[in-house]
Motif scaffolding. Structure first.
Motif, PDB file in Angstrom:
ATOM      1  N   GLU A  17      35.971  21.900  11.051  1.00 46.99           N
ATOM      2  CA  GLU A  17      36.312  20.768  11.752  1.00 46.99           C
ATOM      3  C   GLU A  17      36.475  20.235  12.748  1.00 46.99           C
ATOM      4  OE1 GLU A  17      34.892  16.874  11.567  1.00 46.99           O
ATOM      5  OE2 GLU A  17      34.076  18.732  10.606  1.00 46.99           O
ATOM      6  N   VAL A  18      37.725  20.953  13.369  1.00 46.83           N
ATOM      7  CA  VAL A  18      38.338  21.369  14.357  1.00 46.83           C
ATOM      8  C   VAL A  18      37.283  21.884  15.736  1.00 46.83           C
ATOM      9  CG1 VAL A  18      40.552  21.286  15.260  1.00 46.83           C
ATOM     10  CG2 VAL A  18      40.609  20.770  13.051  1.00 46.83           C
ATOM     11  N   LEU A  19      36.963  22.330  15.356  1.00 45.59           N
ATOM     12  CA  LEU A  19      36.642  23.410  16.615  1.00 45.59           C
ATOM     13  C   LEU A  19      34.704  22.184  16.754  1.00 45.59           C
ATOM     14  CD1 LEU A  19      36.283  25.743  17.533  1.00 45.59           C
ATOM     15  CD2 LEU A  19      34.481  26.967  16.540  1.00 45.59           C
ATOM     16  N   ARG A  20      34.328  21.808  15.318  1.00 45.51           N
ATOM     17  CA  ARG A  20      33.678  21.281  16.206  1.00 45.51           C
ATOM     18  C   ARG A  20      33.802  20.192  16.690  1.00 45.51           C
ATOM     19  NH1 ARG A  20      31.359  16.904  15.082  1.00 45.51           N
ATOM     20  NH2 ARG A  20      32.977  15.558  13.498  1.00 45.51           N
ATOM     21  N   VAL A  21      34.541  19.377  16.718  1.00 43.94           N
ATOM     22  CA  VAL A  21      35.325  18.291  17.292  1.00 43.94           C
ATOM     23  C   VAL A  21      35.596  18.264  18.767  1.00 43.94           C
ATOM     24  CG1 VAL A  21      37.082  16.711  17.860  1.00 43.94           C
ATOM     25  CG2 VAL A  21      36.106  17.065  15.539  1.00 43.94           C
ATOM     26  N   LEU A  22      36.006  19.312  19.173  1.00 46.72           N
ATOM     27  CA  LEU A  22      36.209  20.187  20.100  1.00 46.72           C
ATOM     28  C   LEU A  22      35.647  20.225  21.160  1.00 46.72           C
ATOM     29  CD1 LEU A  22      39.892  22.939  19.948  1.00 46.72           C
ATOM     30  CD2 LEU A  22      38.956  20.762  21.143  1.00 46.72           C
ATOM     31  N   THR A  23      34.243  20.405  20.433  1.00 49.31           N
ATOM     32  CA  THR A  23      33.675  21.917  20.992  1.00 49.31           C
ATOM     33  C   THR A  23      32.247  20.575  20.966  1.00 49.31           C
ATOM     34  OG1 THR A  23      32.176  22.752  19.150  1.00 49.31           O
ATOM     35  CG2 THR A  23      33.704  23.887  20.539  1.00 49.31           C
ATOM     36  N   ASN A  24      32.195  19.266  20.557  1.00 55.31           N
ATOM     37  CA  ASN A  24      31.000  18.487  20.433  1.00 55.31           C
ATOM     38  C   ASN A  24      31.211  18.220  22.174  1.00 55.31           C
ATOM     39  OD1 ASN A  24      28.970  16.301  19.380  1.00 55.31           O
ATOM     40  ND2 ASN A  24      31.314  14.736  19.272  1.00 55.31           N
ATOM     41  N   ASN A  36      33.798  32.505  13.319  1.00 52.83           N
ATOM     42  CA  ASN A  36      34.362  32.812  11.948  1.00 52.83           C
ATOM     43  C   ASN A  36      35.317  32.357  11.709  1.00 52.83           C
ATOM     44  OD1 ASN A  36      35.205  33.961   9.890  1.00 52.83           O
ATOM     45  ND2 ASN A  36      33.615  35.402   9.934  1.00 52.83           N
ATOM     46  N   ARG A  37      36.197  32.221  10.357  1.00 55.72           N
ATOM     47  CA  ARG A  37      37.339  31.402  10.337  1.00 55.72           C
ATOM     48  C   ARG A  37      38.411  32.622  10.319  1.00 55.72           C
ATOM     49  NH1 ARG A  37      39.410  27.381   6.909  1.00 55.72           N
ATOM     50  NH2 ARG A  37      42.224  28.439   6.752  1.00 55.72           N
ATOM     51  N   SER A  38      37.891  33.897  10.125  1.00 56.32           N
ATOM     52  CA  SER A  38      38.903  34.751  10.464  1.00 56.32           C
ATOM     53  C   SER A  38      39.227  35.692  11.788  1.00 56.32           C
ATOM     54  CB  SER A  38      38.812  35.896   9.309  1.00 56.32           C
ATOM     55  OG  SER A  38      37.313  36.386  10.087  1.00 56.32           O
ATOM     56  N   SER A  39      38.004  34.584  12.487  1.00 62.59           N
ATOM     57  CA  SER A  39      38.438  35.460  14.128  1.00 62.59           C
ATOM     58  C   SER A  39      39.093  34.070  15.082  1.00 62.59           C
ATOM     59  CB  SER A  39      36.889  34.809  14.287  1.00 62.59           C
ATOM     60  OG  SER A  39      36.206  35.608  14.507  1.00 62.59           O
ATOM     61  N   LEU A  40      39.318  32.935  14.362  1.00 69.06           N
ATOM     62  CA  LEU A  40      39.976  31.733  14.682  1.00 69.06           C
ATOM     63  C   LEU A  40      41.177  31.334  14.445  1.00 69.06           C
ATOM     64  CD1 LEU A  40      38.028  28.856  14.119  1.00 69.06           C
ATOM     65  CD2 LEU A  40      37.854  29.930  15.777  1.00 69.06           C
ATOM     66  N   CYS A  41      41.932  32.397  13.553  1.00 69.80           N
ATOM     67  CA  CYS A  41      43.396  32.820  12.355  1.00 69.80           C
ATOM     68  C   CYS A  41      44.015  34.040  13.718  1.00 69.80           C
ATOM     69  CB  CYS A  41      43.102  32.945  11.093  1.00 69.80           C
ATOM     70  SG  CYS A  41      42.350  32.093   9.814  1.00 69.80           S
ATOM     71  N   ARG A  42      42.854  35.441  13.984  1.00 67.57           N
ATOM     72  CA  ARG A  42      43.459  36.145  14.215  1.00 67.57           C
ATOM     73  C   ARG A  42      43.982  35.782  16.164  1.00 67.57           C
ATOM     74  NH1 ARG A  42      39.222  38.881  11.533  1.00 67.57           N
ATOM     75  NH2 ARG A  42      38.214  38.666  13.200  1.00 67.57           N
ATOM     76  N   ALA A  43      42.663  35.021  16.305  1.00 66.26           N
ATOM     77  CA  ALA A  43      43.347  34.566  17.824  1.00 66.26           C
ATOM     78  C   ALA A  43      44.345  33.271  17.722  1.00 66.26           C
ATOM     79  CB  ALA A  43      41.612  33.356  18.517  1.00 66.26           C
ATOM     80  N   ARG A  44      44.181  32.331  16.746  1.00 70.05           N
ATOM     81  CA  ARG A  44      45.669  31.515  16.817  1.00 70.05           C
ATOM     82  C   ARG A  44      46.886  32.514  16.787  1.00 70.05           C
ATOM     83  NH1 ARG A  44      47.802  27.363  11.904  1.00 70.05           N
ATOM     84  NH2 ARG A  44      49.394  26.491  12.779  1.00 70.05           N
ATOM     85  N   ALA A  45      47.449  33.922  16.310  1.00 65.08           N
ATOM     86  CA  ALA A  45      47.765  34.407  16.479  1.00 65.08           C
ATOM     87  C   ALA A  45      48.124  35.549  17.334  1.00 65.08           C
ATOM     88  CB  ALA A  45      48.027  35.344  14.451  1.00 65.08           C
ATOM     89  N   ARG A  46      47.613  36.324  17.699  1.00 69.22           N
ATOM     90  CA  ARG A  46      47.466  36.201  18.755  1.00 69.22           C
ATOM     91  C   ARG A  46      48.107  35.657  20.093  1.00 69.22           C
ATOM     92  NH1 ARG A  46      42.381  38.576  17.965  1.00 69.22           N
ATOM     93  NH2 ARG A  46      41.319  37.199  19.782  1.00 69.22           N
ATOM     94  N   LEU A  47      48.331  34.585  20.172  1.00 67.09           N
ATOM     95  CA  LEU A  47      49.151  33.514  21.430  1.00 67.09           C
ATOM     96  C   LEU A  47      50.373  33.424  21.226  1.00 67.09           C
ATOM     97  CD1 LEU A  47      46.609  29.940  20.879  1.00 67.09           C
ATOM     98  CD2 LEU A  47      47.320  31.472  23.166  1.00 67.09           C
ATOM     99  N   GLY A  48      50.515  34.008  19.549  1.00 67.97           N
ATOM    100  CA  GLY A  48      52.853  33.930  19.642  1.00 67.97           C
ATOM    101  C   GLY A  48      53.420  32.438  19.472  1.00 67.97           C
ATOM    102  N   GLU A  49      54.369  32.610  19.305  1.00 61.79           N
ATOM    103  CA  GLU A  49      55.462  31.484  19.510  1.00 61.79           C
ATOM    104  C   GLU A  49      55.431  31.142  20.644  1.00 61.79           C
ATOM    105  OE1 GLU A  49      57.899  32.475  16.484  1.00 61.79           O
ATOM    106  OE2 GLU A  49      57.139  32.719  14.802  1.00 61.79           O
TER     107      GLU A  49
END
Length: 57
Positions: A17-24, A36-49
């Protein structure tokens, strides 16, 4: 990075839903909405703290 910030703004919404809102309203956003949801999780982790800390400072 925008996605991670949007997750904070829309904390009660799903990743999809967040991705849908961002890309609307963006041309070609249907392809982004099928990420894919898992792709979003991995991309988020790659950003790092460190990056997030820098943005918030």
């Amino acid at each position: 990075m925008y996605f991670v910030l949007a997750l904070c703004l829309f904390a009660r919404e799903s990743y999809e839903e967040v991705l849908r809102v961002l890309t609307n309203g963006i041309l070609g956003s249907r392809a982004l909405a099928r990420v894919n949801r898992s792709s979003l999780c991995r991309a988020r982790a790659r950003l790092g703290e460190d990056l997030l800390e820098t943005v918030f400072r």
